[in-house]
Design a protein around this motif. Sequence first.
Motif, PDB file in Angstrom:
ATOM      1  N   PRO A   6       9.564   1.475   6.126  1.00  0.00           N
ATOM      2  CA  PRO A   6       8.624   0.422   6.523  1.00  0.00           C
ATOM      3  C   PRO A   6       9.201  -0.535   7.580  1.00  0.00           C
ATOM      4  O   PRO A   6       8.495  -0.927   8.515  1.00  0.00           O
ATOM      5  CB  PRO A   6       8.335  -0.326   5.211  1.00  0.00           C
ATOM      6  N   VAL A  41       0.866  -1.174   0.000  1.00  0.00           N
ATOM      7  CA  VAL A  41       0.000   0.000   0.000  1.00  0.00           C
ATOM      8  C   VAL A  41       0.904   1.225   0.000  1.00  0.00           C
ATOM      9  O   VAL A  41       1.753   1.368   0.870  1.00  0.00           O
ATOM     10  CB  VAL A  41      -0.909   0.024   1.254  1.00  0.00           C
ATOM     11  N   LYS A  42       0.753   2.058  -1.007  1.00  0.00           N
ATOM     12  CA  LYS A  42       1.594   3.254  -1.096  1.00  0.00           C
ATOM     13  C   LYS A  42       1.058   4.300  -0.125  1.00  0.00           C
ATOM     14  O   LYS A  42      -0.134   4.576  -0.080  1.00  0.00           O
ATOM     15  CB  LYS A  42       1.598   3.808  -2.518  1.00  0.00           C
ATOM     16  N   LEU A  43       1.979   4.858   0.655  1.00  0.00           N
ATOM     17  CA  LEU A  43       1.626   5.841   1.664  1.00  0.00           C
ATOM     18  C   LEU A  43       2.560   7.029   1.512  1.00  0.00           C
ATOM     19  O   LEU A  43       3.779   6.872   1.553  1.00  0.00           O
ATOM     20  CB  LEU A  43       1.785   5.214   3.052  1.00  0.00           C
ATOM     21  N   ALA A  44       2.012   8.202   1.322  1.00  0.00           N
ATOM     22  CA  ALA A  44       2.819   9.410   1.189  1.00  0.00           C
ATOM     23  C   ALA A  44       2.753  10.178   2.500  1.00  0.00           C
ATOM     24  O   ALA A  44       1.673  10.407   3.036  1.00  0.00           O
ATOM     25  CB  ALA A  44       2.302  10.282   0.050  1.00  0.00           C
ATOM     26  N   ILE A  45       3.921  10.553   3.032  1.00  0.00           N
ATOM     27  CA  ILE A  45       3.962  11.312   4.280  1.00  0.00           C
ATOM     28  C   ILE A  45       4.880  12.512   4.117  1.00  0.00           C
ATOM     29  O   ILE A  45       5.732  12.549   3.236  1.00  0.00           O
ATOM     30  CB  ILE A  45       4.444  10.463   5.470  1.00  0.00           C
ATOM     31  N   THR A  46       4.690  13.476   4.983  1.00  0.00           N
ATOM     32  CA  THR A  46       5.562  14.634   5.057  1.00  0.00           C
ATOM     33  C   THR A  46       6.203  14.615   6.435  1.00  0.00           C
ATOM     34  O   THR A  46       5.510  14.407   7.428  1.00  0.00           O
ATOM     35  CB  THR A  46       4.751  15.933   4.875  1.00  0.00           C
TER      36      THR A  46
END
Length: 71
Positions: free
Chosen positions: A51, A15-20
Amino acid sequence: MSTIKLGKLPDKTPVKLAITVTPDLHLSLQDYAAAYAVTYGIEVPVPELVPAILSAFLEGDRGFQQQRKGK
């Protein structure tokens, strides 16, 4: 149909997860990646380490694990 001992494998679809992140956290992650490279002799980009870092953190959090089992 007979049942085998091994249960159905869990879904391993990424699952692709974008964070700042804050600049100081980014620097810490880069430092961690450098320490990883020194320790294991292989450079791994920060996005590939995150991860594993998160998994290790969650697995090591006893309070979280106890709450999760209580669900």
